[in-house]
Motif scaffolding. Structure first.
Motif, PDB file in Angstrom:
ATOM      1  N   GLY A   1       0.837  -1.199   0.000  1.00  0.00           N
ATOM      2  CA  GLY A   1       0.000   0.000   0.000  1.00  0.00           C
ATOM      3  C   GLY A   1       0.867   1.243   0.000  1.00  0.00           C
ATOM      4  N   ILE A   2       0.405   2.298  -0.690  1.00  0.00           N
ATOM      5  CA  ILE A   2       1.133   3.561  -0.783  1.00  0.00           C
ATOM      6  C   ILE A   2       0.323   4.646  -0.078  1.00  0.00           C
ATOM      7  CG2 ILE A   2       2.324   5.159  -2.310  1.00  0.00           C
ATOM      8  CD1 ILE A   2       3.228   2.236  -2.610  1.00  0.00           C
ATOM      9  N   CYS A   3       0.999   5.482   0.695  1.00  0.00           N
ATOM     10  CA  CYS A   3       0.303   6.466   1.527  1.00  0.00           C
ATOM     11  C   CYS A   3       0.014   7.757   0.748  1.00  0.00           C
ATOM     12  CB  CYS A   3       1.127   6.765   2.773  1.00  0.00           C
ATOM     13  SG  CYS A   3       0.173   7.632   4.032  1.00  0.00           S
ATOM     14  N   PHE A   4      -0.972   7.679  -0.141  1.00  0.00           N
ATOM     15  CA  PHE A   4      -1.536   8.886  -0.744  1.00  0.00           C
ATOM     16  C   PHE A   4      -2.824   9.193   0.027  1.00  0.00           C
ATOM     17  CE2 PHE A   4       1.502   8.103  -4.048  1.00  0.00           C
ATOM     18  CZ  PHE A   4       1.773   9.361  -4.544  1.00  0.00           C
ATOM     19  N   GLN A   5      -2.626   9.679   1.246  1.00  0.00           N
ATOM     20  CA  GLN A   5      -3.715   9.778   2.214  1.00  0.00           C
ATOM     21  C   GLN A   5      -4.739  10.842   1.887  1.00  0.00           C
ATOM     22  OE1 GLN A   5      -0.614  10.829   2.909  1.00  0.00           O
ATOM     23  NE2 GLN A   5      -0.872  12.984   3.498  1.00  0.00           N
ATOM     24  N   ASN A   6      -4.374  11.834   1.045  1.00  0.00           N
ATOM     25  CA  ASN A   6      -5.337  12.901   0.772  1.00  0.00           C
ATOM     26  C   ASN A   6      -6.534  12.426  -0.030  1.00  0.00           C
ATOM     27  OD1 ASN A   6      -3.557  14.490   2.152  1.00  0.00           O
ATOM     28  ND2 ASN A   6      -3.358  16.045   0.577  1.00  0.00           N
ATOM     29  N   ARG A   7      -6.434  11.263  -0.637  1.00  0.00           N
ATOM     30  CA  ARG A   7      -7.601  10.663  -1.294  1.00  0.00           C
ATOM     31  C   ARG A   7      -8.700  10.351  -0.278  1.00  0.00           C
ATOM     32  NH1 ARG A   7      -4.919   6.068  -5.303  1.00  0.00           N
ATOM     33  NH2 ARG A   7      -3.643   7.480  -6.595  1.00  0.00           N
ATOM     34  N   TYR A   8      -8.304  10.211   0.988  1.00  0.00           N
ATOM     35  CA  TYR A   8      -9.247   9.848   2.048  1.00  0.00           C
ATOM     36  C   TYR A   8      -9.783  11.057   2.814  1.00  0.00           C
ATOM     37  CZ  TYR A   8      -8.038   4.932   1.416  1.00  0.00           C
ATOM     38  OH  TYR A   8      -7.868   3.661   0.887  1.00  0.00           O
ATOM     39  N   ASN A   9      -9.309  12.244   2.493  1.00  0.00           N
ATOM     40  CA  ASN A   9      -9.837  13.434   3.163  1.00  0.00           C
ATOM     41  C   ASN A   9     -11.330  13.588   2.879  1.00  0.00           C
ATOM     42  OD1 ASN A   9      -7.236  13.973   3.985  1.00  0.00           O
ATOM     43  ND2 ASN A   9      -6.909  15.655   2.535  1.00  0.00           N
ATOM     44  N   GLU A  10     -12.054  14.136   3.820  1.00  0.00           N
ATOM     45  CA  GLU A  10     -13.495  14.353   3.623  1.00  0.00           C
ATOM     46  C   GLU A  10     -13.758  15.267   2.429  1.00  0.00           C
ATOM     47  OE1 GLU A  10     -15.596  15.633   7.093  1.00  0.00           O
ATOM     48  OE2 GLU A  10     -14.591  14.205   8.397  1.00  0.00           O
TER      49      GLU A  10
ATOM     50  N   THR B   1      19.111  11.628  -2.285  1.00  0.00           N
ATOM     51  CA  THR B   1      18.357  11.080  -1.155  1.00  0.00           C
ATOM     52  C   THR B   1      16.896  11.507  -1.127  1.00  0.00           C
ATOM     53  OG1 THR B   1      19.262  12.891   0.183  1.00  0.00           O
ATOM     54  CG2 THR B   1      20.333  10.735   0.357  1.00  0.00           C
ATOM     55  N   GLU B   2      16.601  12.723  -1.615  1.00  0.00           N
ATOM     56  CA  GLU B   2      15.200  13.169  -1.642  1.00  0.00           C
ATOM     57  C   GLU B   2      14.557  12.915  -3.002  1.00  0.00           C
ATOM     58  OE1 GLU B   2      12.539  16.985  -0.081  1.00  0.00           O
ATOM     59  OE2 GLU B   2      14.624  17.300  -0.672  1.00  0.00           O
ATOM     60  N   GLY B   3      15.374  12.927  -4.049  1.00  0.00           N
ATOM     61  CA  GLY B   3      14.860  12.661  -5.387  1.00  0.00           C
ATOM     62  C   GLY B   3      14.301  13.876  -6.095  1.00  0.00           C
ATOM     63  N   GLY B   4      14.176  14.976  -5.397  1.00  0.00           N
ATOM     64  CA  GLY B   4      13.593  16.201  -5.921  1.00  0.00           C
ATOM     65  C   GLY B   4      13.138  17.044  -4.751  1.00  0.00           C
ATOM     66  N   GLY B   5      12.445  18.123  -5.047  1.00  0.00           N
ATOM     67  CA  GLY B   5      12.022  19.036  -3.995  1.00  0.00           C
ATOM     68  C   GLY B   5      10.528  19.134  -3.845  1.00  0.00           C
ATOM     69  N   VAL B   6       9.988  20.321  -4.072  1.00  0.00           N
ATOM     70  CA  VAL B   6       8.580  20.580  -3.799  1.00  0.00           C
ATOM     71  C   VAL B   6       7.651  19.663  -4.583  1.00  0.00           C
ATOM     72  CG1 VAL B   6       8.427  22.401  -5.563  1.00  0.00           C
ATOM     73  CG2 VAL B   6       6.826  22.406  -3.645  1.00  0.00           C
ATOM     74  N   LEU B   7       8.048  19.205  -5.753  1.00  0.00           N
ATOM     75  CA  LEU B   7       7.162  18.347  -6.542  1.00  0.00           C
ATOM     76  C   LEU B   7       7.025  16.965  -5.938  1.00  0.00           C
ATOM     77  CD1 LEU B   7       5.423  17.698  -9.001  1.00  0.00           C
ATOM     78  CD2 LEU B   7       7.527  17.161 -10.263  1.00  0.00           C
ATOM     79  N   ILE B   8       8.126  16.265  -5.745  1.00  0.00           N
ATOM     80  CA  ILE B   8       8.060  14.873  -5.297  1.00  0.00           C
ATOM     81  C   ILE B   8       7.810  14.761  -3.796  1.00  0.00           C
ATOM     82  CG2 ILE B   8      10.494  14.461  -4.744  1.00  0.00           C
ATOM     83  CD1 ILE B   8      10.205  11.808  -6.345  1.00  0.00           C
ATOM     84  N   ASN B   9       8.072  15.852  -3.068  1.00  0.00           N
ATOM     85  CA  ASN B   9       7.916  15.807  -1.616  1.00  0.00           C
ATOM     86  C   ASN B   9       6.628  16.484  -1.160  1.00  0.00           C
ATOM     87  OD1 ASN B   9       8.214  15.698   1.155  1.00  0.00           O
ATOM     88  ND2 ASN B   9      10.336  16.349   1.156  1.00  0.00           N
ATOM     89  N   GLN B  10       6.599  17.815  -1.172  1.00  0.00           N
ATOM     90  CA  GLN B  10       5.471  18.507  -0.547  1.00  0.00           C
ATOM     91  C   GLN B  10       4.176  18.470  -1.368  1.00  0.00           C
ATOM     92  OE1 GLN B  10       8.606  20.083  -0.737  1.00  0.00           O
ATOM     93  NE2 GLN B  10       9.120  19.585   1.376  1.00  0.00           N
ATOM     94  N   SER B  11       4.266  18.646  -2.682  1.00  0.00           N
ATOM     95  CA  SER B  11       3.030  18.857  -3.456  1.00  0.00           C
ATOM     96  C   SER B  11       2.540  17.633  -4.212  1.00  0.00           C
ATOM     97  CB  SER B  11       3.233  20.007  -4.452  1.00  0.00           C
ATOM     98  OG  SER B  11       4.160  19.648  -5.465  1.00  0.00           O
ATOM     99  N   VAL B  12       3.196  16.488  -4.030  1.00  0.00           N
ATOM    100  CA  VAL B  12       2.820  15.303  -4.805  1.00  0.00           C
ATOM    101  C   VAL B  12       1.393  14.849  -4.491  1.00  0.00           C
ATOM    102  CG1 VAL B  12       3.761  13.626  -3.149  1.00  0.00           C
ATOM    103  CG2 VAL B  12       3.626  13.048  -5.591  1.00  0.00           C
ATOM    104  N   HIS B  13       0.931  15.083  -3.261  1.00  0.00           N
ATOM    105  CA  HIS B  13      -0.435  14.688  -2.903  1.00  0.00           C
ATOM    106  C   HIS B  13      -1.474  15.504  -3.672  1.00  0.00           C
ATOM    107  CE1 HIS B  13       0.799  11.987   0.264  1.00  0.00           C
ATOM    108  NE2 HIS B  13       1.530  12.928   0.816  1.00  0.00           N
ATOM    109  N   THR B  14      -1.180  16.780  -3.862  1.00  0.00           N
ATOM    110  CA  THR B  14      -2.112  17.635  -4.594  1.00  0.00           C
ATOM    111  C   THR B  14      -2.127  17.271  -6.074  1.00  0.00           C
ATOM    112  OG1 THR B  14      -1.702  19.392  -2.993  1.00  0.00           O
ATOM    113  CG2 THR B  14      -2.727  20.031  -5.085  1.00  0.00           C
ATOM    114  N   LEU B  15      -0.963  17.019  -6.630  1.00  0.00           N
ATOM    115  CA  LEU B  15      -0.899  16.541  -8.014  1.00  0.00           C
ATOM    116  C   LEU B  15      -1.657  15.219  -8.146  1.00  0.00           C
ATOM    117  CD1 LEU B  15       0.263  16.797 -10.895  1.00  0.00           C
ATOM    118  CD2 LEU B  15       2.234  15.472 -10.094  1.00  0.00           C
ATOM    119  N   ASP B  16      -1.511  14.351  -7.161  1.00  0.00           N
ATOM    120  CA  ASP B  16      -2.206  13.063  -7.188  1.00  0.00           C
ATOM    121  C   ASP B  16      -3.719  13.241  -7.262  1.00  0.00           C
ATOM    122  OD1 ASP B  16      -2.336  10.062  -6.748  1.00  0.00           O
ATOM    123  OD2 ASP B  16      -3.409  10.749  -4.959  1.00  0.00           O
ATOM    124  N   LEU B  17      -4.268  14.176  -6.471  1.00  0.00           N
ATOM    125  CA  LEU B  17      -5.709  14.410  -6.520  1.00  0.00           C
ATOM    126  C   LEU B  17      -6.134  14.968  -7.872  1.00  0.00           C
ATOM    127  CD1 LEU B  17      -6.534  15.915  -3.001  1.00  0.00           C
ATOM    128  CD2 LEU B  17      -6.995  13.603  -3.835  1.00  0.00           C
TER     129      LEU B  17
END
Length: 339
Positions: free
Chosen positions: A120-129, A173-189
Motif C-alpha cells: 500500500g502507498i500512503c496517498f492519504q489525501n484521497r481519504y480526506n473528507e 536522497t530526496e529525489g527532488g524538492g517541492v514536486l516529489i515531496n510537498q506537493s505530490v499529494h495535490t498533483l495526485d488528486l
C-alpha cells in the motif's frame, strides 16, 4: 491480529504510530531506526517499552515475527526496504513517494508481483473528507464532465528544514524538492480526477535556497489530457518559497459548472446558479497537519481492512503509477526543456 513494525522513527513515523494505535486489529510491536535511541523512544511512547527495538530493518526481520511493516524513512530508502519486506512475504505500507526513479518503480512492481504480501502507498489525501466530497459531486454528474483543472500549493520551507534533516535537499536522497515531496499529494488528486496526461510541459526553479539545496523550490506544469481543438487541460503550481503553509487549492471546471477544494472546504455551483453550495469538513482529532489533510488514519485503517478481508486496496501500486509517471515526466520536461 496483524503484527506490525515501523521502520523510520522520525516525524512522519509518529503520524503512522498514532494511527496504528487506534486500530483494534493491529498490534504495533516493533520499531527500527538507524539511530536506535529514536526507536527506543517510540517503544516507550507508544507501547510502554514493550515493543521490540532494532537498529535496522534486517535486524527487525530476523528477530521480529511480523505480518506488516511501515516504511517511514528518507525517500531513497523506500524501495530497498519495501522490497526486503515483500521478499519475506510480509505486507508493506509505504510513505510517498513509492520511488524516486523509474528503475526503482519497476523493481518495486516486480517485488510486489512475486510476493504474497500486500503493498500500500500512503496517498492519504484521497481519504480526506473534502476529496470524497469532490468525488461525490463528480460521480453523481452534478456538474457534467470535467473539462479542465488547476491546482496550487504555496507553502514555506526554510533552510533549517533541509540542513537539519541530513537527507532533504539532495537529489540522491530526496529525489527532488517541492514536486516529489510537498506537493505530490495535490498533483495526485488532480490526476485522480482528470486521468492520464497525454502531454506535459514544465519548469522547475530554486528561488530562495540557492547554494543551500540541490532540489527545486518551485514547479510549474501544463498538462493536456485529450486531443482536439478544445482539449481537457490543467495547470499546476507549487512552491515552498511562500510566507506560510497556505491551504491547498484545486479547482475543476466542468460542462455545467465549477467545483473548488480549498483547505478544509469545498464549494460548487452550476453556471445557472449564482450562489455556491458549501461543504466543510468536520474538525476531528485525526493525526496530521491541517494543511496536509488528515487522511492518514483512514488510509491506514482501510489498508488493514483490506488485508483482513482480502479486498482490493484503493492505494495499491498500480493506482499511483499515473501520479509517479507524471512526476517523472514533469522533471524530464523541465530538465530537457521539451514537451
Amino acid at each position: 491480529m496483524v503484527w506490525v513494525g515501523i521502520v523510520g522513527c522520525g516525524g512522519i513515523g509518529r503520524v503512522h504510530a498514532k494511527s496504528l494505535k487506534g486500530l483494534s486489529n493491529v498490534n504495533l510491536c516493533a520499531f527500527a531506526d538507524i539511530q536506535k535511541e529514536r526507536a527506543e523512544e517510540y517503544s516507550k511512547e507508544y507501547t510502554g517499552g514493550e515493543a521490540g527495538v532494532y537498529g535496522s530493518l534486517e535486524e527487525m526481520l530476523e528477530y521480529g515475527d511480523l505480518d506488516a511493516i511501515h516504511i517511514c524513512t528518507p525517500h531513497s530508502c523506500h524501495v530497498d526496504l519495501a522490497v526486503a519486506g515483500l521478499k519475506k512475504g510480509i505486507s508493506v505500507f509505504m510513505e510517498k513517494p513509492p520511488a524516486i526513479t523509474r528503475e526503482q518503480f519497476c523493481l518495486l512492481s516486480e517485488a510486489e508481483k512475486e510476493s504474497k504480501g500486500r503493498l500500500g502507498i500512503c496517498f492519504q489525501n484521497r481519504y480526506n473528507e473534502t476529496s470524497k466530497e469532490v468525488g461525490r459531486i463528480l460521480r453523481e454528474g452534478i456538474l457534467g464532465k470535467v473539462k479542465g483543472g488547476r491546482a496550487f500549493v504555496t507553502w514555506n520551507r526554510g533552510e533549517t528544514y533541509y540542513t537539519e534533516s541530513g537527507w532533504r535537499g539532495s537529489l540522491n536522497t530526496e529525489g527532488g524538492g517541492v514536486l516529489i515531496n510537498q506537493s505530490v499529494h495535490t498533483l495526485d488528486l488532480l490526476l485522480y480526477w482528470l486521468g492520464k496526461p497525454m502531454k506535459t510541459e514544465a519548469t522547475i526553479s530554486n528561488h530562495h535556497l540557492k547554494n543551500v539545496v540541490e532540489v527545486e523550490d518551485t514547479v510549474e506544469a501544463y498538462m493536456e489530457f485529450t486531443e482536439g481543438e478544445d482539449p481537457v487541460r490543467a495547470t499546476f503550481y507549487a512552491t515552498t518559497a511562500f510566507g506560510y503553509d497556505a491551504p491547498i487549492l484545486i479547482e475543476l471546471v466542468c460542462e455545467k459548472g465549477v467545483v473548488r477544494l480549498e483547505g478544509g472546504s469545498v464549494w460548487y455551483r452550476t453556471w445557472e446558479e449564482e450562489e455556491p453550495i458549501y461543504f466543510q469538513e468536520a474538525k476531528g482529532l485525526a493525526p496530521g497537519k491541517e494543511y496536509w489533510g488528515r487522511g492518514h488514519e483512514a488510509c491506514i485503517k482501510d489498508f488493514y481492512h483490506c488485508i483482513e478481508t482480502g479486498e482490493a486496496y484503493g492505494n495499491d501500486l498500480p493506482s499511483v503509477e499515473n501520479t509517479f509517471n507524471t512526476v517523472m515526466d514533469i522533471y524530464e520536461s523541465a530538465r530537457n526543456k521539451e514537451r
